[in-house]
Design a protein around this motif. Structure first.
Motif, short mmCIF file in Angstrom:
data_model
loop_
_atom_site.label_atom_id
_atom_site.label_comp_id
_atom_site.label_asym_id
_atom_site.label_seq_id
_atom_site.Cartn_x
_atom_site.Cartn_y
_atom_site.Cartn_z
N ASN A 154 0.82 -1.21 0.00
CA ASN A 154 0.00 0.00 0.00
C ASN A 154 0.85 1.26 0.00
O ASN A 154 0.54 2.24 -0.69
CB ASN A 154 -0.92 0.03 1.22
N ARG A 155 1.92 1.23 0.80
CA ARG A 155 2.76 2.42 0.98
C ARG A 155 4.23 2.02 0.94
O ARG A 155 4.98 2.19 1.88
CB ARG A 155 2.39 3.10 2.31
N LEU A 156 4.64 1.51 -0.21
CA LEU A 156 5.99 0.97 -0.34
C LEU A 156 7.10 1.99 -0.11
O LEU A 156 8.15 1.62 0.46
CB LEU A 156 6.16 0.31 -1.72
N PRO A 157 6.98 3.24 -0.53
CA PRO A 157 8.07 4.18 -0.24
C PRO A 157 8.41 4.24 1.24
O PRO A 157 9.59 4.30 1.62
CB PRO A 157 7.52 5.52 -0.75
N GLU A 158 7.38 4.20 2.10
CA GLU A 158 7.62 4.23 3.55
C GLU A 158 8.14 2.89 4.06
O GLU A 158 8.95 2.84 5.00
CB GLU A 158 6.34 4.63 4.27
N LYS A 177 -6.11 -1.12 -7.32
CA LYS A 177 -5.25 -0.72 -6.21
C LYS A 177 -3.83 -0.40 -6.69
O LYS A 177 -3.38 -0.89 -7.71
CB LYS A 177 -5.15 -1.85 -5.18
N ARG A 178 -3.15 0.41 -5.92
CA ARG A 178 -1.70 0.61 -6.02
C ARG A 178 -1.24 0.94 -7.44
O ARG A 178 -0.29 0.35 -7.96
CB ARG A 178 -0.97 -0.63 -5.50
N LEU A 179 -1.91 1.90 -8.04
CA LEU A 179 -1.58 2.27 -9.41
C LEU A 179 -0.26 3.04 -9.50
O LEU A 179 0.19 3.34 -10.60
CB LEU A 179 -2.72 3.09 -10.01
N TYR A 180 0.33 3.35 -8.37
CA TYR A 180 1.62 4.03 -8.36
C TYR A 180 2.81 3.09 -8.60
O TYR A 180 3.94 3.53 -8.71
CB TYR A 180 1.82 4.72 -7.00
N MET A 181 2.53 1.79 -8.69
CA MET A 181 3.59 0.79 -8.63
C MET A 181 4.63 0.92 -9.73
O MET A 181 5.84 0.83 -9.50
CB MET A 181 2.98 -0.62 -8.66
N LYS A 182 4.21 1.15 -10.97
CA LYS A 182 5.16 1.24 -12.07
C LYS A 182 6.12 2.41 -11.86
O LYS A 182 7.34 2.27 -12.04
CB LYS A 182 4.43 1.39 -13.40
#
Length: 251
Positions: free
Chosen positions: A143-147, A235-240
């Motif tokens: 959900n919040r991979l950068p963190e 979900k999690r469309l920021y992944m790419k």
């Protein structure tokens, strides 16, 4: 039916664990079993981060969507895609990172690492359950991979994929019915016909009964309704973009 098959067929997710940390022997058995899983071309493109620190577990629980069992378990394992180690291996052989970029950034290498991690994790699940322990996978870690990567201090090209909660079950859980074998298994070629739709409709009825019994009537949706809801709310469309920021612009 042997003991291993019985363990596999009785798998269920456990979301409430007793307050007992895994012993060093239990953990070692689980990790060694994970490492014994097959690996494509023997690249072993994954790493496992074990979490004992209660505060760090609490932080991961919040990042994963406030799932309490991420914090309250016998041990938490985070399975990571690890292409960093592959670049180190190449450097040891005198091959610069620049010369390995095509491979490191390929979709194929990415898939190899993800599959390696999944195979290792499933071995870990079987090893844990064979010792009377319970498990549950946590995809919410993405959900919040950068963190998450900041918290776990993972280098570039090391991506946390999912977590695995392990511990002594505090409460029993029912085995969730799977799709009919005929809906999953095809012979010689993929078969799609009216029978496939009918199988899904029958499965809907089975899952509706399962949820109704489990929730005392508060939930009674069929399987296809749940899938449709997920597809309508991706979900999690920021992944790419995130993978690109970690030097994994997939090509």
């Amino acid at each position: 039916m042997n003991d291993t098959i019985q363990i596999l067929l009785q798998h269920r997710s456990i979301r409430e664990f007793k307050e007992r940390p895994l012993t060093r022997e239990e953990l070692q058995t689980i990790i060694q079993s994970a490492q014994a899983a097959p690996s494509s071309s023997f690249v072993q493109a994954y790493s496992i981060i074990g979490i004992r620190d209660p505060q760090k577990k609490e932080q991961l629980a919040e990042l994963a969507g406030n799932q309490p069992y991420v914090a309250q378990n016998g041990h938490l394992l985070v399975f990571c895609l690890d292409l960093h180690r592959l670049s180190l291996a190449a450097e040891l052989e005198g091959v610069s990172v620049e010369k390995t970029l095509t491979a490191l950034q390929s979709v194929e290498t990415f898939m190899v690492g993800v599959i390696d991690a999944a195979l290792a994790a499933q071995n870990a699940v079987v090893a844990a359950e064979s010792q009377g322990l319970g498990t549950v996978y946590i995809g919410g870690l993405r959900n919040r991979l950068p963190e998450v990567v900041e918290l776990l201090k993972t280098p570039e090209r090391v991506i946390p994929l999912f977590a695995l909660c392990i511990g002594e079950p505090a409460q029993p859980s029912a085995v969730k019915p799977r799709l009919p074998m005929a809906a999953v298994y095809h012979e010689e070629e993929y078969t799609e016909d009216q029978a496939h739709t009918e199988l899904l409709q029958a499965y809907n009825a089975q899952m509706s009964r399962y949820y109704a019994e489990r929730t005392e009537g508060k939930r009674a949706e069929g399987w296809t309704a749940g899938i449709a809801k997920q597809l309508k709310n991706p979900k999690r469309l920021y992944m790419k973009e995130f993978l690109g920021s970690r030097k994994l612009p997939l090509e």
